[in-house]
Design an enzyme around this catalytic site. Sequence first.
Site, PDB file in Angstrom:
ATOM      1  N   GLU A 197       0.929  -1.335   0.203  1.00 52.53           N
ATOM      2  CA  GLU A 197      -0.221  -0.281   0.281  1.00 52.53           C
ATOM      3  C   GLU A 197       1.048   1.515   0.110  1.00 52.53           C
ATOM      4  OE1 GLU A 197      -3.035  -0.258   2.991  1.00 52.53           O
ATOM      5  OE2 GLU A 197      -4.165  -1.831   1.895  1.00 52.53           O
ATOM      6  N   GLU A 329      -4.667  -8.479  -0.045  1.00 49.40           N
ATOM      7  CA  GLU A 329      -5.585  -8.595   1.082  1.00 49.40           C
ATOM      8  C   GLU A 329      -7.266  -8.501   0.693  1.00 49.40           C
ATOM      9  OE1 GLU A 329      -4.477  -5.303   3.601  1.00 49.40           O
ATOM     10  OE2 GLU A 329      -2.344  -6.343   3.190  1.00 49.40           O
TER      11      GLU A 329
END
Length: 525
Positions: A197, A329
């Site tokens: 991220e 994820e």
Amino acid sequence: MKCRHLLSFGLMFAMMPLPIMEAEDVHLSIDASKTEARIDRNLFGQFAENLGHGLYEGIWVGPDSSIPNTRGIRNDVVAALRELKVPNVRWPGGCFADQYHWRKGIGPADKRPATVNSAWGDVIDTNVFGTDEFMDFIQQIGSTPYVSVNVGSGTPQEAAEWLEYMTAAAPTALAKERAANGHPEPYKVGFLGIGNESWDCGGAMTPDYYVSLMKVYSRFVLNMNPAQHGKDQMLKIAVGPGTPDTEWTEAVMKAWKKHTWAWDINGVSLHWYTVPNGWPPSTNSEKFGVDDYMKTLKSTLFMDEFLRKQEAVMDKYDPEKKVTLTVDEWGAWHAPLSGSNPAFLVQQNSVRDAILASLNLNIFARHADRVRMANIAQMINVLQAMILTDKEQMVLTPTYYVYKMYVPFQDAALIPIVFDAGAYTHGGASLPRVDAIAAKSTDGKLLLEITNLDAENPAVVDADLTGIVAKSAKAETLTAPSVDSTNTFESPITVTPKPAAVKLQNGKLSLTVAPRSLTVVSIEP
Ligand code: AHR
């Protein structure tokens, strides 16, 4: 509305004709001779971040614990995970990965420095669960490591040295250091995550800034294990999007299109959680009703559109689908359980989560030509977990059982099926009534999965089978009395798979699937 009798569904029920009200027909057509993409086993990957009680207490109790363990790793958890044939485990994060400095987690445990886990609750991290302990865990459960390196607060040199520590054969100095720590043989690292991220907790980077770093990490962070050169090579996964827009994917794929001998990536990651009311997560993970169930499942079905958007960009730059879209994820993110540390992301796991898992796994299977890897968040005690622990107690969640029921789908070949999903309407909201996938397993069986999203009514399913001479069939169903049924330490087997009746006659398969259930049928040719 139809009223049927289960009398026709096999000997099991021959003496007890139970009327089923409300059941309606669902017709499926399956041509078993037509196979499509392989449902890569890595779609059933897991994620174990240094977060809350995911590692510490969930996996690691230490060698001196009264909880039965092998070199500090819980035996009950290992035995349960082995049943899932977990293909890969992503570690150490997540947001934690971009603040992890691997050297603090090697060597004698009592010499390791204590640090602060500033990603998750500012708790003290003893660093006793480090690289060698993770690799031991991987070996005990029979899986493959997916290691995310620190791009946000680390350097390419630090990451390169970590890979050397893990994968080089002696006589390099780092290989000797690993040997001195008890592991002379190089580890196999199957997957390398280049940051996490990076648009947010991984360093709030712009796509272009990240792409420059991604190339450098790809160039210098090398797997030195001689056994992994060639066929078994480590795959490098770049950070991808966390929102449906395609700017990030464009930047990564545009760069990839022009990659040279000096660098390459094999995957682009995607993160997307089911958070039906938006951030911060507010859905209850226990004691909720059908309205919440509907809203959550509606929200999770957006995964399909999200994948399509990203795939369109990837197809533009990579029509041969060399680069995989890695959903590393995903899962339900509910409100923290009351009384828990909110930074530990503790939630219960219900029938709703099981159905959510099967819907996502089916979406991934239908995208199997591009989506070849996924990691549910997370493995133990965090978010949509497989396993919950409390000191010496362990409970297997409904999501655990979904993964167990889907084991035969690992590496199976997707078979296209035709069916009318119908609609389930409740309180003004509407969902597809059923979902289904079919596949040919690696041992030649025809597999069929049927999810009945209808919270109230069973569905009578007929499947026309062609391209196979089916000899026998058996089925297993996961359901429970209500959408919020859970397994608890006190009542651990409320939601567990049970055998289901199935009839096979003249190339036709028939069964009744319970409300709010998922069913896997295995058909022997
Ligand atoms: O899974 C919890 C967190 O969610 C991860 O650390 C991060 O990558 C994501 O935002």
